[in-house]
Design a protein around this motif. Structure first.
Motif, mmCIF file in Angstrom:
data_model
loop_
_atom_site.group_PDB
_atom_site.id
_atom_site.type_symbol
_atom_site.label_atom_id
_atom_site.label_comp_id
_atom_site.label_asym_id
_atom_site.label_seq_id
_atom_site.Cartn_x
_atom_site.Cartn_y
_atom_site.Cartn_z
ATOM 1 N N LEU A 1 -24.487 -17.805 31.448
ATOM 2 C CA LEU A 1 -24.036 -16.424 31.334
ATOM 3 C C LEU A 1 -24.477 -15.609 32.548
ATOM 4 O O LEU A 1 -23.696 -14.818 33.102
ATOM 5 C CB LEU A 1 -24.593 -15.800 30.055
ATOM 6 C CG LEU A 1 -24.217 -14.336 29.807
ATOM 7 C CD1 LEU A 1 -22.719 -14.204 29.574
ATOM 8 C CD2 LEU A 1 -24.987 -13.784 28.624
ATOM 9 N N ASP A 2 -25.717 -15.794 32.988
ATOM 10 C CA ASP A 2 -26.205 -15.084 34.171
ATOM 11 C C ASP A 2 -25.365 -15.426 35.395
ATOM 12 O O ASP A 2 -25.013 -14.539 36.192
ATOM 13 C CB ASP A 2 -27.669 -15.449 34.438
ATOM 14 C CG ASP A 2 -28.601 -14.865 33.391
ATOM 15 O OD1 ASP A 2 -28.195 -13.894 32.724
ATOM 16 O OD2 ASP A 2 -29.710 -15.394 33.228
ATOM 17 N N PHE A 3 -25.044 -16.699 35.557
ATOM 18 C CA PHE A 3 -24.239 -17.124 36.700
ATOM 19 C C PHE A 3 -22.832 -16.524 36.625
ATOM 20 O O PHE A 3 -22.266 -16.102 37.639
ATOM 21 C CB PHE A 3 -24.166 -18.650 36.747
ATOM 22 C CG PHE A 3 -23.431 -19.177 37.954
ATOM 23 C CD1 PHE A 3 -23.871 -18.876 39.231
ATOM 24 C CD2 PHE A 3 -22.298 -19.963 37.804
ATOM 25 C CE1 PHE A 3 -23.193 -19.354 40.347
ATOM 26 C CE2 PHE A 3 -21.628 -20.444 38.907
ATOM 27 C CZ PHE A 3 -22.073 -20.145 40.180
ATOM 28 N N MET A 4 -22.273 -16.472 35.416
ATOM 29 C CA MET A 4 -20.944 -15.911 35.234
ATOM 30 C C MET A 4 -20.934 -14.421 35.595
ATOM 31 O O MET A 4 -20.018 -13.928 36.261
ATOM 32 C CB MET A 4 -20.486 -16.102 33.803
ATOM 33 C CG MET A 4 -19.080 -15.576 33.527
ATOM 34 S SD MET A 4 -18.805 -15.394 31.771
ATOM 35 C CE MET A 4 -19.975 -14.111 31.373
ATOM 36 N N THR B 1 -11.643 -15.452 39.087
ATOM 37 C CA THR B 1 -11.458 -15.094 37.683
ATOM 38 C C THR B 1 -11.403 -16.337 36.798
ATOM 39 O O THR B 1 -11.994 -16.381 35.711
ATOM 40 C CB THR B 1 -10.166 -14.278 37.502
ATOM 41 O OG1 THR B 1 -10.229 -13.104 38.306
ATOM 42 C CG2 THR B 1 -9.979 -13.886 36.042
ATOM 43 N N ILE B 2 -10.695 -17.358 37.268
ATOM 44 C CA ILE B 2 -10.597 -18.599 36.498
ATOM 45 C C ILE B 2 -11.971 -19.241 36.340
ATOM 46 O O ILE B 2 -12.339 -19.706 35.252
ATOM 47 C CB ILE B 2 -9.615 -19.585 37.173
ATOM 48 C CG1 ILE B 2 -8.181 -19.056 37.047
ATOM 49 C CG2 ILE B 2 -9.725 -20.977 36.547
ATOM 50 C CD1 ILE B 2 -7.154 -19.868 37.816
ATOM 51 N N TRP B 3 -12.773 -19.247 37.416
ATOM 52 C CA TRP B 3 -14.117 -19.802 37.335
ATOM 53 C C TRP B 3 -14.984 -19.030 36.332
ATOM 54 O O TRP B 3 -15.752 -19.612 35.569
ATOM 55 C CB TRP B 3 -14.786 -19.781 38.717
ATOM 56 C CG TRP B 3 -14.520 -21.020 39.504
ATOM 57 C CD1 TRP B 3 -13.756 -21.160 40.608
ATOM 58 C CD2 TRP B 3 -15.031 -22.328 39.212
ATOM 59 N NE1 TRP B 3 -13.732 -22.459 41.043
ATOM 60 C CE2 TRP B 3 -14.514 -23.205 40.208
ATOM 61 C CE3 TRP B 3 -15.860 -22.854 38.220
ATOM 62 C CZ2 TRP B 3 -14.809 -24.567 40.231
ATOM 63 C CZ3 TRP B 3 -16.155 -24.214 38.252
ATOM 64 C CH2 TRP B 3 -15.631 -25.036 39.237
ATOM 65 N N ALA B 4 -14.846 -17.708 36.353
ATOM 66 C CA ALA B 4 -15.611 -16.886 35.407
ATOM 67 C C ALA B 4 -15.205 -17.199 33.972
ATOM 68 O O ALA B 4 -16.054 -17.294 33.078
ATOM 69 C CB ALA B 4 -15.395 -15.408 35.710
ATOM 70 N N LEU B 5 -13.910 -17.378 33.753
ATOM 71 C CA LEU B 5 -13.424 -17.704 32.412
ATOM 72 C C LEU B 5 -13.908 -19.078 31.964
ATOM 73 O O LEU B 5 -14.267 -19.269 30.795
ATOM 74 C CB LEU B 5 -11.897 -17.656 32.372
ATOM 75 C CG LEU B 5 -11.264 -16.263 32.491
ATOM 76 C CD1 LEU B 5 -9.748 -16.377 32.610
ATOM 77 C CD2 LEU B 5 -11.635 -15.411 31.291
ATOM 78 N N ILE B 6 -13.921 -20.044 32.885
ATOM 79 C CA ILE B 6 -14.404 -21.394 32.548
ATOM 80 C C ILE B 6 -15.879 -21.342 32.154
ATOM 81 O O ILE B 6 -16.296 -21.941 31.155
ATOM 82 C CB ILE B 6 -14.181 -22.364 33.727
ATOM 83 C CG1 ILE B 6 -12.686 -22.640 33.921
ATOM 84 C CG2 ILE B 6 -14.933 -23.680 33.496
ATOM 85 C CD1 ILE B 6 -12.363 -23.461 35.149
ATOM 86 N N LEU B 7 -16.674 -20.608 32.945
ATOM 87 C CA LEU B 7 -18.098 -20.477 32.632
ATOM 88 C C LEU B 7 -18.302 -19.808 31.278
ATOM 89 O O LEU B 7 -19.164 -20.221 30.488
ATOM 90 C CB LEU B 7 -18.798 -19.672 33.729
ATOM 91 C CG LEU B 7 -18.951 -20.358 35.089
ATOM 92 C CD1 LEU B 7 -19.476 -19.376 36.111
ATOM 93 C CD2 LEU B 7 -19.888 -21.561 34.978
ATOM 94 N N ASP B 8 -17.514 -18.784 31.010
ATOM 95 C CA ASP B 8 -17.630 -18.090 29.732
ATOM 96 C C ASP B 8 -17.225 -18.996 28.578
ATOM 97 O O ASP B 8 -17.860 -19.006 27.519
ATOM 98 C CB ASP B 8 -16.746 -16.846 29.742
ATOM 99 C CG ASP B 8 -17.072 -15.906 28.588
ATOM 100 O OD1 ASP B 8 -18.143 -16.084 27.970
ATOM 101 O OD2 ASP B 8 -16.282 -15.005 28.316
#
Length: 284
Positions: free
Chosen positions: A52-55, A160-167
């Protein structure tokens, strides 16, 4: 708290109450798993929080310079919906670990204690469900942020896609934590002088019960394996019978991750010996 017919958080307290009314508190024991089963969920919670912190860092780099208001809004919602779920899990896990460590008896033999733990578990599930729904809504909002700010470059889309994957991975890991907590709390065994009943919750949709009567029980043994089980004072209890129980269990039932197995096996054998003595006297 009841979800469908196969998921009821009150099952352990209700079964303990029913058994107590029949046999009395001194002849009934409710056994749950050792707290060591909660170590992996606790580790997974901390891993999910690092994700979550990384995202949030990815979103910060992507939005903060040009869209401070949007970033702060997203950050507030993520902190509330995500961190709160993680903190609920950590608080529940640590509370249960401390209770078992401090308890003189590692099993439950009173209705009041069973109901107290059941209410705590219900509160945890309700809070977790509410924050989960809120988090899913934030997840979908995050997915449409690039369209709201009218920036559709490949770089923005990729970030944005990377953030969604992490989430999404964060949600999966935390849900796995919740299911492991459910497995810990809703799988239990009730031991009486008439035998042992083992309850197993299979996700939300099925409950499996194994009932071994006193007539079938021949030997009750306890065992510890490896340094870890000896260090943390947990082990297995094997109940050997003279009848087929299940294709998997055959003629024995193994109760695993039992806290203080020596004392529990001694208590079970004591209850069974009294019954066998009474049976022999009646036969004579």
């Amino acid at each position: 708290m009841k979800i469908l017919k196969s998921f009821d958080t009150k099952t352990d307290a209700e079964e303990l109450l029913e058994a107590t009314e029949i046999y009395g508190e001194w002849n009934v024991i409710l056994v749950k798993k050792h707290w060591v089963k909660l170590i992996l969920p606790l580790i997974l919670v901390f891993i999910s929080m690092m994700l979550l912190d990384f995202m949030l860092y990815v979103i910060y780099v992507h939005l903060f310079d040009d869209h401070k208001i949007i970033f702060r809004t997203l950050a507030i919602f993520y902190v509330y919906t995500s961190i709160s779920r993680s903190l609920y899990a950590i608080l529940w896990i640590m509370t249960n670990i401390l209770w078992q460590v401090r308890a003189k008896k590692k099993y439950i033999d009173s209705i009041s204690l069973a109901e107290l733990k059941q209410k705590s578990f219900e509160k945890f599930l309700k809070r977790t469900f509410i924050t989960f729904v809120a988090h899913v809504l934030v997840f979908f909002f995050n997915a449409i942020v690039p369209f709201l700010i009218n920036e559709n470059s490949w770089r923005n889309t990729a970030i944005t896609i990377w953030a969604l994957i992490l989430d999404f991975v964060f949600i999966l890991i935390l849900n796995r934590v919740i299911f492991r907590i459910i497995d810990y709390e809703m799988n239990f065994d009730i031991c009486t002088k008439d035998g042992v009943v083992s309850y197993k919750q299979d996700w939300f949709f099925r409950t499996k019960t194994m009932n071994i009567s006193k007539d079938a029980i021949r030997v009750i043994q306890h065992s510890r394996e490896w340094i870890k089980s000896a260090l943390f004072q947990y082990g297995n209890i094997n109940i050997f019978t003279d009848s087929e129980l299940d294709k998997k269990w055959n003629k024995s039932l193994e109760l695993s991750y039992i806290p203080d197995p020596k004392r529990l096996a001694k208590k079970l054998n004591s209850m069974m010996e009294k019954w066998w003595e009474n049976l022999n006297k009646a036969g004579a």
